[in-house]
Design a protein around this motif. Sequence first.
Motif, mmCIF file in Angstrom:
data_model
loop_
_atom_site.group_PDB
_atom_site.id
_atom_site.type_symbol
_atom_site.label_atom_id
_atom_site.label_comp_id
_atom_site.label_asym_id
_atom_site.label_seq_id
_atom_site.Cartn_x
_atom_site.Cartn_y
_atom_site.Cartn_z
ATOM 1 N N LYS A 207 -23.382 -84.476 18.472
ATOM 2 C CA LYS A 207 -24.340 -85.580 18.443
ATOM 3 C C LYS A 207 -24.053 -86.606 19.527
ATOM 4 C CE LYS A 207 -26.111 -89.182 15.334
ATOM 5 N NZ LYS A 207 -26.046 -89.724 13.945
ATOM 6 N N TYR A 208 -22.766 -86.897 19.755
ATOM 7 C CA TYR A 208 -22.393 -87.928 20.732
ATOM 8 C C TYR A 208 -21.854 -87.331 22.036
ATOM 9 C CZ TYR A 208 -22.995 -91.084 16.788
ATOM 10 O OH TYR A 208 -23.521 -91.788 15.729
ATOM 11 N N ASP A 209 -22.020 -86.026 22.202
ATOM 12 C CA ASP A 209 -21.636 -85.326 23.437
ATOM 13 C C ASP A 209 -20.158 -85.560 23.769
ATOM 14 O OD1 ASP A 209 -22.182 -83.582 25.506
ATOM 15 O OD2 ASP A 209 -22.707 -85.175 26.925
ATOM 16 N N LEU A 210 -19.287 -85.350 22.786
ATOM 17 C CA LEU A 210 -17.849 -85.578 22.957
ATOM 18 C C LEU A 210 -17.083 -84.292 23.245
ATOM 19 C CD1 LEU A 210 -17.335 -87.927 19.870
ATOM 20 C CD2 LEU A 210 -17.778 -88.603 22.242
ATOM 21 N N ILE A 211 -17.481 -83.208 22.588
ATOM 22 C CA ILE A 211 -16.781 -81.932 22.716
ATOM 23 C C ILE A 211 -17.830 -80.831 22.760
ATOM 24 C CG2 ILE A 211 -15.019 -80.399 21.750
ATOM 25 C CD1 ILE A 211 -14.079 -82.788 20.039
ATOM 26 N N ASP A 212 -17.661 -79.891 23.689
ATOM 27 C CA ASP A 212 -18.579 -78.757 23.789
ATOM 28 C C ASP A 212 -17.804 -77.484 23.444
ATOM 29 O OD1 ASP A 212 -20.332 -76.696 24.568
ATOM 30 O OD2 ASP A 212 -21.318 -78.037 26.001
ATOM 31 N N PHE A 213 -18.000 -76.999 22.234
ATOM 32 C CA PHE A 213 -17.292 -75.804 21.784
ATOM 33 C C PHE A 213 -17.874 -74.542 22.423
ATOM 34 C CE2 PHE A 213 -16.602 -78.913 18.371
ATOM 35 C CZ PHE A 213 -15.224 -78.862 18.260
ATOM 36 N N GLU A 214 -19.184 -74.509 22.600
ATOM 37 C CA GLU A 214 -19.825 -73.325 23.161
ATOM 38 C C GLU A 214 -19.476 -73.147 24.631
ATOM 39 O OE1 GLU A 214 -21.311 -71.005 21.436
ATOM 40 O OE2 GLU A 214 -20.790 -72.220 19.677
ATOM 41 N N LEU A 215 -19.344 -74.249 25.346
ATOM 42 C CA LEU A 215 -18.961 -74.153 26.755
ATOM 43 C C LEU A 215 -17.557 -73.575 26.885
ATOM 44 C CD1 LEU A 215 -20.016 -74.699 29.591
ATOM 45 C CD2 LEU A 215 -19.106 -77.017 29.438
ATOM 46 N N GLY A 216 -16.681 -73.941 25.940
ATOM 47 C CA GLY A 216 -15.342 -73.361 25.929
ATOM 48 C C GLY A 216 -15.371 -71.872 25.680
ATOM 49 N N TYR B 77 -13.574 -81.021 26.286
ATOM 50 C CA TYR B 77 -13.755 -82.427 25.927
ATOM 51 C C TYR B 77 -14.519 -83.124 27.040
ATOM 52 C CZ TYR B 77 -10.167 -81.329 22.482
ATOM 53 O OH TYR B 77 -9.458 -80.758 21.457
ATOM 54 N N LYS B 78 -15.470 -83.996 26.654
ATOM 55 C CA LYS B 78 -16.360 -84.603 27.633
ATOM 56 C C LYS B 78 -16.459 -86.112 27.420
ATOM 57 C CE LYS B 78 -20.266 -82.341 28.146
ATOM 58 N NZ LYS B 78 -21.556 -81.700 27.755
ATOM 59 N N GLY B 79 -16.661 -86.845 28.519
ATOM 60 C CA GLY B 79 -16.963 -88.273 28.437
ATOM 61 C C GLY B 79 -16.013 -89.047 27.559
ATOM 62 N N GLN B 80 -16.580 -89.743 26.559
ATOM 63 C CA GLN B 80 -15.750 -90.549 25.665
ATOM 64 C C GLN B 80 -14.813 -89.681 24.825
ATOM 65 O OE1 GLN B 80 -19.075 -92.855 23.866
ATOM 66 N NE2 GLN B 80 -17.912 -94.682 24.484
ATOM 67 N N GLY B 81 -15.191 -88.426 24.597
ATOM 68 C CA GLY B 81 -14.294 -87.524 23.881
ATOM 69 C C GLY B 81 -13.036 -87.252 24.678
ATOM 70 N N ALA B 82 -13.177 -87.039 25.983
ATOM 71 C CA ALA B 82 -12.025 -86.819 26.853
ATOM 72 C C ALA B 82 -11.184 -88.089 26.973
ATOM 73 C CB ALA B 82 -12.486 -86.347 28.228
ATOM 74 N N ARG B 83 -11.853 -89.234 27.057
ATOM 75 C CA ARG B 83 -11.124 -90.503 27.152
ATOM 76 C C ARG B 83 -10.330 -90.766 25.872
ATOM 77 N NH1 ARG B 83 -13.191 -94.534 30.585
ATOM 78 N NH2 ARG B 83 -11.618 -95.904 29.656
ATOM 79 N N LEU B 84 -10.929 -90.461 24.725
ATOM 80 C CA LEU B 84 -10.239 -90.663 23.457
ATOM 81 C C LEU B 84 -9.039 -89.724 23.343
ATOM 82 C CD1 LEU B 84 -10.002 -91.991 20.715
ATOM 83 C CD2 LEU B 84 -11.757 -90.425 19.844
ATOM 84 N N GLN B 85 -9.202 -88.508 23.808
ATOM 85 C CA GLN B 85 -8.101 -87.547 23.806
ATOM 86 C C GLN B 85 -6.944 -88.066 24.656
ATOM 87 O OE1 GLN B 85 -8.064 -84.791 22.023
ATOM 88 N NE2 GLN B 85 -7.004 -83.136 23.059
ATOM 89 N N ARG B 86 -7.247 -88.539 25.853
ATOM 90 C CA ARG B 86 -6.207 -89.073 26.746
ATOM 91 C C ARG B 86 -5.578 -90.330 26.157
ATOM 92 N NH1 ARG B 86 -7.023 -92.190 31.583
ATOM 93 N NH2 ARG B 86 -9.230 -91.624 31.568
ATOM 94 N N ALA B 87 -6.389 -91.155 25.500
ATOM 95 C CA ALA B 87 -5.875 -92.378 24.893
ATOM 96 C C ALA B 87 -4.851 -92.061 23.806
ATOM 97 C CB ALA B 87 -7.033 -93.186 24.311
ATOM 98 N N ARG C 64 -6.553 -82.374 14.890
ATOM 99 C CA ARG C 64 -6.950 -82.812 13.555
ATOM 100 C C ARG C 64 -6.868 -84.327 13.412
ATOM 101 N NH1 ARG C 64 -3.556 -77.912 10.751
ATOM 102 N NH2 ARG C 64 -4.894 -76.221 11.494
ATOM 103 N N ILE C 65 -6.036 -84.975 14.252
ATOM 104 C CA ILE C 65 -6.073 -86.440 14.307
ATOM 105 C C ILE C 65 -7.436 -86.882 14.819
ATOM 106 C CG2 ILE C 65 -5.205 -88.463 15.562
ATOM 107 C CD1 ILE C 65 -3.363 -87.719 13.356
ATOM 108 N N LEU C 66 -7.895 -86.237 15.894
ATOM 109 C CA LEU C 66 -9.202 -86.571 16.450
ATOM 110 C C LEU C 66 -10.302 -86.286 15.436
ATOM 111 C CD1 LEU C 66 -10.749 -87.575 18.894
ATOM 112 C CD2 LEU C 66 -10.793 -85.238 19.779
ATOM 113 N N ALA C 67 -10.192 -85.158 14.726
ATOM 114 C CA ALA C 67 -11.178 -84.827 13.698
ATOM 115 C C ALA C 67 -11.209 -85.904 12.618
ATOM 116 C CB ALA C 67 -10.855 -83.468 13.082
ATOM 117 N N GLY C 68 -10.018 -86.332 12.174
ATOM 118 C CA GLY C 68 -9.943 -87.365 11.149
ATOM 119 C C GLY C 68 -10.514 -88.683 11.616
ATOM 120 N N LEU C 69 -10.241 -89.059 12.864
ATOM 121 C CA LEU C 69 -10.780 -90.316 13.408
ATOM 122 C C LEU C 69 -12.304 -90.277 13.466
ATOM 123 C CD1 LEU C 69 -8.285 -91.066 16.342
ATOM 124 C CD2 LEU C 69 -8.471 -92.273 14.157
ATOM 125 N N LEU C 70 -12.848 -89.190 13.992
ATOM 126 C CA LEU C 70 -14.303 -89.100 14.127
ATOM 127 C C LEU C 70 -14.978 -89.162 12.767
ATOM 128 C CD1 LEU C 70 -14.685 -86.294 16.853
ATOM 129 C CD2 LEU C 70 -14.779 -88.774 17.172
#
Length: 423
Positions: A149-158, A169-179, A392-398
């Motif tokens: 929905k928020y274009d954070l992770i593209d599973f199909e592209l992987g 991981y894309k955009g804010q999803g990649a930034r959150l991962q790095r953070a 799973r931390i990212l999953a829990g946060l989202l």
Amino acid sequence: MLPLQTLRENADTIAIAMDKRGLDARPIISKILDLDLERRNLQARLDQTLAEANTASREIGQLFKAGKAAEANTLKETSSHLKAQSKELQEQLGIAAEGLQEALYLLPNTPNDLVPAGVDEADNEIVYEWGDIPNLDADALPHWELAGKYDLIDFELGVKITGAGFPVYKGQGARLQRALISYFLDRNTEAGYQEIQVPHLVNEASGYGTGQLPDKEGQMYHVQEDNLYLIPTAEVPVTNLFRDVILEKAQLPVRYTAYTPCFRREAGSYGAHVRGLNRLHQFDKVEIVRVETPEHSYAALEEMVNHVKGLLESLNLPYRILRLCGGDLGFTSALTYDFEVYSTAQQRWLEVSSVSNFEAFQANRLKLRFREGSEKPQLAHTLNGSALALPRILAGLLENYQEAGGIRIPEVLVPYTGFNRIS
């Protein structure tokens, strides 16, 4: 692996403790002790034969000097026979030693007295719970739908690039991962762990050193041409920094933290419980590793558990701690605590960290020892923990931070992300 001397002196006690794992270790312990006795007998025979051969060599020289050539030549025949016998004994000793080593590799670590008996995860003990589970709207989404929905992770592209279990991981999803990576590393270094960067491939000796081989060979990605393995966790290369090392006691404790991608084949993992970020073949993790003296290792384990508690509480994620039962305990571990975060949208607990004390099991394989002054070196204890595994931390946060029109970012992460909301 367990030290031979420990097995010789405590075979019955170790066998009883292994019952907690649901393992009847008596046959393998008996085999190890038989092979050990065979090896020691062969070594004694070899030492005796070599000593007789050396004595004969000296006497031959003395006989020739004394002009007793006939006696010297007779003794030379005996010496030749002794040398042939010693060569045969050396070959037998090599086979016995190899068989002993292979048998030792098959025996897991002895569970600590605190480990509950049990068959599988259903028998794990809940020892601590923290946090309130948020009340989400009825239309709350699981993380894989939020990611789309928020274009954070593209599973199909992987899947297109590599296959299932390799998300992009894309955009804010990649930034959150790095953070998250930066935040965990900063918190770990503030707690006294030295940051280190290590290779992401290891050789076979490293896999055996920390116990991934031969136990988890089928779960590791193997580069056959170079006989290298992609790491399943930073624990492997970090702990192997100390393979064949003798530390001074004053250097302990050693505390390292490292970020690495992790690679796991996870063969046979299918179903709804592994959707999205729940089970991946490649994922990011920040690890903490310690080398300790035996008398301090369980205090260190408690310190590590408290440190991981602090990380989760700073993110305000509801979690619980499980003491793993014998049947769920890792092959190399003497005692493990698992941390699980509650995924509100999925209504299930997700493992985000394991904190383990291996006692001397890994150190014995690694030949990792310490000494004080002129004292005889002794085996160290090794420990490790996830601080933390990201998927799973990212999953829990989202899931837990979702609200109408977006996803909030925990306050402690805002300086790292540069934004306080995903929308």
